[in-house]
Write a protein that holds these residues in place. Structure first.
Motif, PDB file in Angstrom:
ATOM      1  N   ASP A  60     -36.320 -16.545 -36.820  1.00  0.00           N
ATOM      2  CA  ASP A  60     -35.335 -16.547 -35.735  1.00  0.00           C
ATOM      3  C   ASP A  60     -35.759 -17.510 -34.632  1.00  0.00           C
ATOM      4  O   ASP A  60     -34.919 -18.195 -34.032  1.00  0.00           O
ATOM      5  CB  ASP A  60     -35.185 -15.134 -35.170  1.00  0.00           C
ATOM      6  CG  ASP A  60     -34.602 -14.161 -36.172  1.00  0.00           C
ATOM      7  OD1 ASP A  60     -33.518 -14.432 -36.708  1.00  0.00           O
ATOM      8  OD2 ASP A  60     -35.243 -13.118 -36.420  1.00  0.00           O
ATOM      9  N   LYS A  79     -30.857 -15.599 -36.443  1.00  0.00           N
ATOM     10  CA  LYS A  79     -30.568 -16.587 -37.491  1.00  0.00           C
ATOM     11  C   LYS A  79     -29.557 -16.049 -38.492  1.00  0.00           C
ATOM     12  O   LYS A  79     -28.645 -16.776 -38.930  1.00  0.00           O
ATOM     13  CB  LYS A  79     -31.867 -16.975 -38.193  1.00  0.00           C
ATOM     14  CG  LYS A  79     -31.683 -17.949 -39.347  1.00  0.00           C
ATOM     15  CD  LYS A  79     -33.011 -18.264 -40.036  1.00  0.00           C
ATOM     16  CE  LYS A  79     -32.808 -19.204 -41.211  1.00  0.00           C
ATOM     17  NZ  LYS A  79     -34.085 -19.527 -41.905  1.00  0.00           N
ATOM     18  N   SER A 121     -33.712 -20.856 -33.638  1.00  0.00           N
ATOM     19  CA  SER A 121     -33.231 -20.991 -32.258  1.00  0.00           C
ATOM     20  C   SER A 121     -33.675 -22.310 -31.645  1.00  0.00           C
ATOM     21  O   SER A 121     -32.885 -23.001 -30.989  1.00  0.00           O
ATOM     22  CB  SER A 121     -33.733 -19.820 -31.403  1.00  0.00           C
ATOM     23  OG  SER A 121     -33.216 -18.592 -31.869  1.00  0.00           O
ATOM     24  N   ILE A 175     -33.727 -16.323 -27.632  1.00  0.00           N
ATOM     25  CA  ILE A 175     -33.872 -16.317 -29.082  1.00  0.00           C
ATOM     26  C   ILE A 175     -32.633 -15.672 -29.713  1.00  0.00           C
ATOM     27  O   ILE A 175     -32.223 -14.582 -29.337  1.00  0.00           O
ATOM     28  CB  ILE A 175     -35.151 -15.565 -29.498  1.00  0.00           C
ATOM     29  CG1 ILE A 175     -36.374 -16.210 -28.829  1.00  0.00           C
ATOM     30  CG2 ILE A 175     -35.295 -15.581 -31.019  1.00  0.00           C
ATOM     31  CD1 ILE A 175     -36.585 -17.674 -29.148  1.00  0.00           C
ATOM     32  N   MET A 176     -32.064 -16.389 -30.680  1.00  0.00           N
ATOM     33  CA  MET A 176     -30.806 -15.974 -31.305  1.00  0.00           C
ATOM     34  C   MET A 176     -31.042 -15.514 -32.738  1.00  0.00           C
ATOM     35  O   MET A 176     -31.973 -15.960 -33.409  1.00  0.00           O
ATOM     36  CB  MET A 176     -29.827 -17.153 -31.281  1.00  0.00           C
ATOM     37  CG  MET A 176     -29.486 -17.655 -29.885  1.00  0.00           C
ATOM     38  SD  MET A 176     -28.559 -16.437 -28.932  1.00  0.00           S
ATOM     39  CE  MET A 176     -27.023 -16.395 -29.860  1.00  0.00           C
ATOM     40  N   ALA A 228     -27.259 -18.679 -25.064  1.00  0.00           N
ATOM     41  CA  ALA A 228     -27.422 -19.935 -25.780  1.00  0.00           C
ATOM     42  C   ALA A 228     -26.183 -20.823 -25.638  1.00  0.00           C
ATOM     43  O   ALA A 228     -26.273 -22.050 -25.733  1.00  0.00           O
ATOM     44  CB  ALA A 228     -27.696 -19.677 -27.258  1.00  0.00           C
TER      45      ALA A 228
END
Length: 530
Positions: free
Chosen positions: A115, A174, A119, A171-172, A51
């Protein structure tokens, strides 16, 4: 293990280095668990969080740690990843993703729709130039429940599903990033993802070690025990490591292209150029259009006439490329070959420079530019040296400036350069991987792989915007053909070659390249045949 120890080790394969990490250890048979995959990574990534950074070495390692909602077959059709299924509304405006329910982050926290919302609405729009443009097309992104995400678009966007490939939409977590300074979050040093591999250690200048995620949501996978990425700056040592079996896999530009013809003939080595279809990498000369003489299209056109692309393909890239004709790769949808061709013609280059008033001085020089050389191996320095030689013949002096990976990314992203030579990915559709380089809305200082050249043309903006939302493929083709013709005339960047990167690996490893993103995929299927 320092580099001296590693180079010694490559001459005595099988000895344990000073870190205590053995090379050459092999276990397991069939698809039972076990085995270590030793891989070259070159150059060393500046960070492992996709990201935050989208440079090639980062994505290769990060693809094992982070995931997105979808994967893509070699024909670029989508298949499940974090999303087990999805559907699109009849009007093409609503996409609903149903997420896998047994997924956990590497710290044990459950993965949920929140999440995905975080993202795509928070971190990626700030840190990821391409994702920002993709998700700006959404009117809303919401979690219908803990495992369902709904994307409502402002207008139809045909390639929307392709936005969910790992490098486009990692996807990171949260719970670890919300409300923080994303670029300076402490978890950037010890990344936490949902992928089949967990970050174990990173000894700078030596190796990055990933270990099997025993709580991975796919039963029994991954099969291997660990993946070790070896950082070997010396090109000859990298080739030797593959040759003597000290490492099992090289990818992208890990092995210099001049070594490929010899190495791919080794009896224990498998060779392929598959696995780069989604990216279709295109290399160009990036001109900073803000700076004289690059601000004059005649100068940029002159440079194009001064370069022999066929020579680059044959003698510098050893056939692992094709001459480019414009902003779209031949492997990308809506490519149009009917554009102006800049033939190798130094006389035309000189005439254009004369027309600009750039007359040769007493030393024969008309202009001087600095070329910031991408730090991805010796072949790119040879590439730069050829450009310097070719342009010198028409009176343009080129000064080569070498720099490390992080420095190159910072300089180009902050427009602190005159000329460089990046290669960018096309992601299967010009609305995803092409327009970002040329639309004026993507001129954003500090963001790499955006419109760093500073080119701006309202007509180009209009054509790309209209083509992105057109439903009829014939209309999209007409719009993209028009924008290609316009760009090729104005030459905001100097397109040179479409790259074919070599992947070479030990034949005892299987299912390493199983998708259109190849070695950047998560390797959850990879196994070792003992």
């Amino acid at each position: 293990m320092n580099r001296r120890d590693f180079n010694k080790l490559m001459l005595m394969a099988g000895i344990v280095g000073s870190t205590g990490i053995p090379l050459g250890i092999r276990r397991a048979a069939g698809q039972s668990r076990g085995g270590t995959l030793d891989v070259i990574i070159q150059p060393e990534p500046p960070v492992l969080v996709a990201a935050i950074n989208q440079q090639a070495p980062t994505l290769t390692v990060a693809g094992k740690i982070y995931q997105s909602l979808l994967k893509f077959d070699f024909d670029q059709s989508p298949r499940p990843a974090l999303a087990k299924s999805w559907e699109m509304s009849d009007d093409g405006l609503t996409y609903t993703f149903h997420l896998e329910e047994a997924v956990k982050w590497h710290d044990g926290t459950p993965f949920t729709a929140e999440d995905v919302v975080f993202s795509t609405t928070k971190i990626l729009p700030e840190t990821h130039a391409r994702a920002r443009g993709n998700f700006a097309r959404c009117e809303s992104i919401t979690a219908a429940d803990a495992h369902t995400v709904v994307f409502k678009l402002k207008e139809p966007f045909g390639p929307f599903l392709q936005c969910f490939e790992m490098s486009s939409c990692p996807i990171m977590p949260k719970h670890l990033y919300e409300g923080t300074d994303y670029r300076n979050n402490p978890h950037n040093a010890k990344p936490i993802g949902t992928g089949p591999w967990k970050f174990a250690e990173w000894e700078r200048g030596s190796h990055i070690r990933l270990v099997r995620n025993d709580e991975y949501y796919k039963p029994g996978q991954p099969y291997l025990d660990e993946i070790i990425y070896r950082i070997v700056p010396d090109a000859a040592s990298r080739a030797l490591a593959l040759e003597n079996g000290t490492v099992d896999l090289t990818q992208w530009g890990d092995v210099e292209m001049f070594d490929v013809p010899r190495l791919k003939q080794l009896p224990h080595v498998e060779f392929t150029t598959k696995g780069y279809e989604f990216y279709a990498p295109l290399l160009w000369l990036e001109f900073n259009n803000r700076i004289k003489p690059m601000d004059d299209k005649r100068f940029r056109q002159a440079v194009m006439h001064a370069i022999d692309k066929d020579f680059l393909v044959r003698k510098v890239l050893f056939g692992l490329a094709r001459p480019a004709t414009g902003p779209m790769s031949k492997a990308t949808k809506f490519y149009d070959p009917k554009v102006k061709i800049y033939d190798f013609n130094p006389a035309k280059a000189i005439a254009l420079l004369d027309e600009m008033g750039l007359k040769p001085g007493a030393d024969g020089k008309r202009a001087k530019i600095t070329y910031l050389v991408p730090p991805y191996g010796e072949v790119w320095m040879r590439f730069a040296e050829y450009i310097r030689q070719a342009l010198s013949k028409v009176g343009i002096e080129v000064v080569l400036e070498a720099i490390d990976v992080a420095g190159w990314a910072t300089r180009v992203g902050n427009w602190d350069f005159e000329v460089s030579a990046p290669w960018l990915y096309q992601f299967g559709d010009p609305a995803l991987g092409v327009s970002r380089t040329y639309v004026s809305s993507n001129i954003r200082k500090g963001v790499l792989f955006s419109n760093t050249s500073g080119y701006s043309n309202p007509k180009v903006d209009e054509l790309f915007a209209e083509a992105a939302v057109a439903v009829d493929p014939a209309k999209r083709q007409a719009l993209y053909s028009e924008v290609q013709r316009l760009l090729v005339e104005e030459v905001p960047v100097g397109w040179l070659v479409e790259l074919d990167f070599p992947t070479m690996y030990d034949k005892r490893f299987h299912d390493l390249v199983v998708s259109a993103i190849g070695v950047n995929d998560d390797f959850d299927q990879a196994w070792f045949e003992g």
